[in-house]
Design a protein around this motif. Structure first.
Motif, short mmCIF file in Angstrom:
data_model
loop_
_atom_site.label_atom_id
_atom_site.label_comp_id
_atom_site.label_asym_id
_atom_site.label_seq_id
_atom_site.Cartn_x
_atom_site.Cartn_y
_atom_site.Cartn_z
N SER A 12 29.99 89.57 -60.67
CA SER A 12 29.21 89.68 -59.40
C SER A 12 27.59 90.02 -59.78
N LYS A 13 27.27 90.43 -60.81
CA LYS A 13 25.81 90.86 -61.32
C LYS A 13 25.42 89.27 -61.55
N ASP A 14 26.10 88.47 -62.49
CA ASP A 14 25.66 87.10 -62.84
C ASP A 14 25.74 86.17 -61.62
N LEU A 15 26.60 86.47 -60.73
CA LEU A 15 26.66 85.51 -59.64
C LEU A 15 25.59 85.62 -58.71
N ASN A 16 25.19 87.09 -58.55
CA ASN A 16 24.07 87.53 -57.71
C ASN A 16 22.92 86.98 -58.12
N SER A 17 22.63 86.95 -59.40
CA SER A 17 21.47 86.34 -59.92
C SER A 17 21.40 84.56 -59.48
N LEU A 18 22.60 84.22 -59.96
CA LEU A 18 22.79 82.95 -59.95
C LEU A 18 22.55 82.21 -58.50
N LEU A 19 23.07 83.10 -57.44
CA LEU A 19 22.88 82.98 -56.10
C LEU A 19 21.32 82.84 -55.69
N TYR A 20 20.92 83.75 -56.26
CA TYR A 20 19.23 84.05 -55.82
C TYR A 20 18.45 82.94 -56.42
N SER A 21 18.68 82.45 -57.69
CA SER A 21 18.09 81.42 -58.37
C SER A 21 18.38 80.13 -57.52
N TYR A 22 19.39 79.89 -56.61
CA TYR A 22 19.72 78.79 -56.06
C TYR A 22 19.25 78.87 -54.27
N GLY A 23 18.26 79.87 -54.23
CA GLY A 23 17.66 80.01 -53.18
C GLY A 23 18.24 81.36 -52.08
N ASP A 24 19.20 81.90 -52.40
CA ASP A 24 19.85 82.92 -51.62
C ASP A 24 18.85 84.09 -51.57
N ALA A 26 17.72 88.21 -52.26
CA ALA A 26 17.91 89.10 -53.61
C ALA A 26 19.15 89.59 -53.40
N GLN A 27 19.82 90.06 -52.42
CA GLN A 27 21.12 90.78 -52.34
C GLN A 27 21.94 89.83 -51.60
N PRO A 28 22.45 89.09 -51.88
CA PRO A 28 23.74 88.16 -51.37
C PRO A 28 24.74 88.91 -50.70
N ASN A 29 25.37 88.32 -49.57
CA ASN A 29 26.50 88.96 -48.81
C ASN A 29 27.64 89.18 -49.89
N HIS A 34 31.98 88.03 -53.54
CA HIS A 34 33.35 88.33 -54.11
C HIS A 34 34.29 86.99 -54.10
N CYS A 35 34.07 86.07 -53.10
CA CYS A 35 34.78 84.88 -53.04
C CYS A 35 34.40 84.06 -54.34
N LEU A 36 33.24 83.87 -54.73
CA LEU A 36 32.68 83.20 -55.96
C LEU A 36 33.42 83.77 -56.96
N ASP A 37 33.45 85.10 -57.27
CA ASP A 37 34.18 86.03 -58.31
C ASP A 37 35.42 85.51 -58.56
N GLU A 38 36.19 85.46 -57.52
CA GLU A 38 37.33 85.13 -57.36
C GLU A 38 37.67 83.45 -57.90
N LEU A 39 37.03 82.71 -57.62
CA LEU A 39 36.99 81.17 -57.71
C LEU A 39 36.52 81.15 -59.49
N VAL A 40 35.54 81.76 -59.71
CA VAL A 40 35.28 81.59 -61.19
C VAL A 40 36.20 82.40 -62.14
#
Length: 151
Positions: A12-24, A26-29, A34-40
């Protein structure tokens, strides 16, 4: 796909940073994370399962790097990235090994030099005062030349 994982939010921490770097934001939904975490997690489990099956087909109990390469053979981009990471890891471990070897050698030299100095100091302490007064220094050629030039 793969079986359910007992743990959730592993990345989750890594995905939050990744989403922020792609334009989301700072605190994504949290649902997105959770959905991306399950996929990864599911993708990693699938890759590891494929690598394990490859190892078992080769009649081995241990999974090797080549098994992961074989699991990624259908995706050339991921395979190239994996090979790049493996080669970089080898370079780093070799550099660390060389660095630690030179450190050990220099420490050994430093320790032996200090030990020799300590032994000389101990010998000087053990000498009697009579021995110190009887020893005379012989003049060197340079000191004789300096005396001639001064006079």
């Amino acid at each position: 796909m793969s079986r359910k994982l007992k743990r959730s939010n592993l990345f989750s921490k890594d995905l939050n940073s990744l989403l922020y770097s792609y334009g989301d934001s700072a605190q994504p939904n949290q649902q997105t994370t959770h959905c991306l975490d399950e996929l990864v997690s599911a993708y990693l489990v699938d890759i590891c399962t494929t690598a394990l099956k490859t190892a078992q087909n080769s009649q081995r109990n241990k999974v090797k790097l080549d098994d992961f390469k074989f699991a990624l053979k259908n995706d050339p981009i991921k395979l190239a990235r994996a090979e790049e990471l493996i080669s970089t890891n080898k370079l780093i471990t070799e550099a660390k090994k060389q660095f630690s070897e030179t450190d050990n050698q220099s420490l050994k030299r430093f320790r032996t030099n200090n030990d020799n100095e300590e032994e000389v100091d101990e010998e000087n302490e053990n000498e009697s005062d009579d021995d110190k007064t009887t020893t005379t220094l012989k003049p060197t050629k340079q000191s004789n030349k300096n005396k001639k030039q001064k006079s």
